[in-house]
Enzyme design. Structure first.
Site, PDB file in Angstrom:
ATOM      1  N   ASP A   1       0.813  -1.219   0.024  1.00 52.55           N
ATOM      2  CA  ASP A   1       0.098  -0.063   0.071  1.00 52.55           C
ATOM      3  C   ASP A   1       0.957   0.929  -0.097  1.00 52.55           C
ATOM      4  O   ASP A   1       0.471   2.341  -0.570  1.00 52.55           O
ATOM      5  CB  ASP A   1      -0.980  -0.065   1.268  1.00 52.55           C
TER       6      ASP A   1
ATOM      7  N   HIS B   1      -4.222  -3.618   6.188  1.00 55.31           N
ATOM      8  CA  HIS B   1      -4.064  -3.860   4.632  1.00 55.31           C
ATOM      9  C   HIS B   1      -5.302  -4.386   4.186  1.00 55.31           C
ATOM     10  O   HIS B   1      -5.699  -5.658   4.070  1.00 55.31           O
ATOM     11  CB  HIS B   1      -3.010  -5.048   4.543  1.00 55.31           C
TER      12      HIS B   1
HETATM   13  P1  NDP Z   1      -0.738 -15.787  -3.676  1.00 58.65           P
HETATM   14  O1  NDP Z   1       0.805 -16.444  -3.510  1.00 58.65           O
HETATM   15  O2  NDP Z   1      -1.192 -14.999  -4.853  1.00 58.65           O
HETATM   16  O3  NDP Z   1      -1.100 -15.225  -2.328  1.00 58.65           O
HETATM   17  C1  NDP Z   1      -0.814 -15.643  -1.092  1.00 58.65           C
HETATM   18  C2  NDP Z   1      -1.648 -14.595  -0.011  1.00 58.65           C
HETATM   19  O4  NDP Z   1      -1.003 -13.549  -0.071  1.00 58.65           O
HETATM   20  C3  NDP Z   1      -2.976 -14.602  -0.015  1.00 58.65           C
HETATM   21  O5  NDP Z   1      -3.520 -14.548   1.157  1.00 58.65           O
HETATM   22  C4  NDP Z   1      -3.199 -13.290  -0.559  1.00 58.65           C
HETATM   23  O6  NDP Z   1      -4.390 -12.611  -0.234  1.00 58.65           O
HETATM   24  C5  NDP Z   1      -2.074 -12.676   0.089  1.00 58.65           C
HETATM   25  N1  NDP Z   1      -1.650 -11.320  -0.389  1.00 58.65           N
HETATM   26  C6  NDP Z   1      -1.349 -10.224   0.487  1.00 58.65           C
HETATM   27  N2  NDP Z   1      -1.343  -8.971  -0.388  1.00 58.65           N
HETATM   28  C7  NDP Z   1      -1.289  -9.324  -1.637  1.00 58.65           C
HETATM   29  C8  NDP Z   1      -1.206  -8.693  -2.753  1.00 58.65           C
HETATM   30  N3  NDP Z   1      -1.103  -7.305  -2.814  1.00 58.65           N
HETATM   31  N4  NDP Z   1      -1.599  -9.191  -3.826  1.00 58.65           N
HETATM   32  C9  NDP Z   1      -1.814 -10.595  -3.851  1.00 58.65           C
HETATM   33  N5  NDP Z   1      -1.878 -11.330  -2.776  1.00 58.65           N
HETATM   34  C10 NDP Z   1      -1.692 -10.719  -1.641  1.00 58.65           C
HETATM   35  O7  NDP Z   1      -1.583 -17.141  -3.623  1.00 58.65           O
HETATM   36  P2  NDP Z   1      -1.776 -18.493  -4.257  1.00 58.65           P
HETATM   37  O8  NDP Z   1      -3.308 -19.143  -4.057  1.00 58.65           O
HETATM   38  O9  NDP Z   1      -1.135 -18.574  -5.530  1.00 58.65           O
HETATM   39  O10 NDP Z   1      -0.548 -19.344  -3.345  1.00 58.65           O
HETATM   40  C11 NDP Z   1      -0.813 -19.612  -1.941  1.00 58.65           C
HETATM   41  C12 NDP Z   1      -0.117 -20.795  -1.788  1.00 58.65           C
HETATM   42  O11 NDP Z   1      -0.158 -20.979  -0.144  1.00 58.65           O
HETATM   43  C13 NDP Z   1      -0.799 -22.066  -2.152  1.00 58.65           C
HETATM   44  O12 NDP Z   1       0.532 -22.920  -2.902  1.00 58.65           O
HETATM   45  C14 NDP Z   1      -1.131 -22.962  -1.161  1.00 58.65           C
HETATM   46  O13 NDP Z   1      -1.156 -24.077  -1.322  1.00 58.65           O
HETATM   47  C15 NDP Z   1      -0.348 -22.305   0.121  1.00 58.65           C
HETATM   48  N6  NDP Z   1      -0.934 -22.501   1.286  1.00 58.65           N
HETATM   49  C16 NDP Z   1      -0.451 -22.628   2.526  1.00 58.65           C
HETATM   50  C17 NDP Z   1      -0.937 -22.934   3.697  1.00 58.65           C
HETATM   51  C18 NDP Z   1       0.069 -22.918   4.731  1.00 58.65           C
HETATM   52  O14 NDP Z   1       1.273 -23.073   4.849  1.00 58.65           O
HETATM   53  N7  NDP Z   1      -0.366 -24.040   5.717  1.00 58.65           N
HETATM   54  C19 NDP Z   1      -2.204 -22.439   3.925  1.00 58.65           C
HETATM   55  C20 NDP Z   1      -2.978 -22.166   2.789  1.00 58.65           C
HETATM   56  C21 NDP Z   1      -2.279 -21.951   1.530  1.00 58.65           C
HETATM   57  P3  NDP Z   1      -5.707 -12.727  -1.236  1.00 58.65           P
HETATM   58  O15 NDP Z   1      -6.372 -14.121  -1.273  1.00 58.65           O
HETATM   59  O16 NDP Z   1      -6.697 -11.733  -0.475  1.00 58.65           O
HETATM   60  O17 NDP Z   1      -5.356 -12.360  -2.470  1.00 58.65           O
END
Ligand code: NDP
Length: 329
Positions: free
Chosen positions: A161, A189
């Site tokens: 931001d 955020h």
């Molecule tokens: P991303 O890598 O695109 O995003 C990850 C997180 O970052 C989301 O919560 C997203 O929020 C957040 N975020 C914060 N700021 C921003 C921003 N400015 N722009 C975009 N995202 C932002 O998500 P993916 O789905 O590609 O990857 C997530 C990974 O996490 C997957 O591989 C999944 O398997 C893993 N995962 C791991 C967990 C764990 O470690 N226990 C639990 C759940 C998932 P928002 O959704 O609001 O965009």
């Protein structure tokens, strides 16, 4: 040569992870003379673990001189072992038909487990940055789940931001980003965050507020543009921002570890009561950093408009906190 530092990253096979890991291994996070060991966490599912292996193959193929080791994990208790830095990126995205409350609860589960694991096995000085949304509340939950670690070690990412605000002000004023100082963003955020350029100055001390001199632009263009930027990117790209989020995570941790040399930046940090924000709430504040510690910038005037905005974003955070209170005994 320096001893390697251990950097744990969750959600390592996700979109943000894919932009983040290569830059960490390249020295952008901790310095070009600082070897790193990557400890990568993904969910315990075959597809995610396989994708993580693929990312690790690519990391290998870069032959980064600073990459002193890496490991894949599905258990936070091993992923966070002795971690010096923990980037909590993985979070449960909002699924179809999912209410905000369900999202809060699903993430509360994840961040309770991860907070406990950090508490048990990470370095006592671990610097934790939560990126996964709702980032401030997730950071709060992790902090509360780790009573043996200093609360100040837990932070949330407001830097994207902040960077968005900087660029918008630079475009509007014609002053390059590199010559704008004292920008800040207050609060959560989320679209309620309050990006504030009232204190911003140029290299030669001119006020950006005076240069722009357009309160209507602030209210009707600037704040909505920064607040809704995430949605605008999804609309344009068909996918969430990832490279810019990874870049902001790098900026946040690099500045925390290496210092800002008196420059302001924005971090979501547990409030110490500054500006009337209740103690412990993870809130975006203007900070400076030095010797691995951040300090909230004190004594800034808060006018009526700003107070309203700050109250509004605080209210949202308090509601999120109330929504997960029953999960944190
Ligand atoms: P991303 O890598 O695109 O995003 C990850 C997180 O970052 C989301 O919560 C997203 O929020 C957040 N975020 C914060 N700021 C921003 C921003 N400015 N722009 C975009 N995202 C932002 O998500 P993916 O789905 O590609 O990857 C997530 C990974 O996490 C997957 O591989 C999944 O398997 C893993 N995962 C791991 C967990 C764990 O470690 N226990 C639990 C759940 C998932 P928002 O959704 O609001 O965009």
């Amino acid at each position: 040569a320096k001893n390697p530092m251990r950097v744990a990253v969750t959600g390592a096979a996700g979109q943000i992870g894919y932009s983040l890991l290569f830059r960490i291994a390249n020295g952008d996070l901790l310095g070009k003379d600082q070897p790193v060991i990557l400890q990568l966490l993904e969910i315990d599912n075959e597809k995610a673990q396989k994708a993580l292996k693929g990312v690790m193959m690519e990391l290998e193929d870069c032959a980064f001189p600073l990459l002193a080791g890496m490991s894949a994990h599905s258990d936070p208790m091993t992923a966070f072992k002795d971690a010096d830095v923990a980037l909590l990126v993985g979070a449960r995205p909002r699924g179809p038909g999912m209410e905000r409350k369900d999202l809060l609860e699903a993430n509360a589960q994840i961040f309770t487990v991860q907070g406990k694991a950090l508490d048990a096995v990470a370095s006592r000085n671990v610097k934790v940055l939560v990126v996964g949304n709702p980032a401030n509340t997730n950071a709060y939950i992790a902090m509360k789940s780790a009573p043996n670690l200093p609360a100040k070690n837990f932070t949330a990412m407001l830097r994207l931001d902040h960077n968005r605000a900087l660029s918008q002000v630079a475009i509007k004023s014609g002053v390059p980003v590199s010559q704008i100082h004292k920008m800040c963003v207050w609060g959560n955020h989320s679209p309620t965050m309050y990006a504030d350029y009232r204190f911003a100055v140029t290299d030669d001390g001119k006020s950006l507020k005076d240069l722009i001199n357009d309160e209507q632009w602030n209210r009707d263009t600037f704040l909505p543009t920064v607040g809704k930027r995430g949605a605008a990117i999804i609309d344009a790209r068909g996918a969430s921002s990832a490279a810019s989020a990874a870049n902001a995570a790098i900026d946040h941790v690099r500045d925390w570890v290496l210092g800002t040399n008196g420059e302001w930046t924005t971090m979501g940090v547990p409030s110490d009561g500054s500006y009337g924000i209740p103690e412990g709430v993870i809130f975006g504040f203007p900070v400076t950093t030095e010797n691995g510690e951040y300090k909230i910038v004190q004594g800034l005037a808060v006018d009526e408009f700003s107070q309203e905005r700050i109250n509004n974003t605080l209210k949202e955070l308090e509601e999120e906190r109330a929504g997960v209170a029953h999960l944190l005994k």
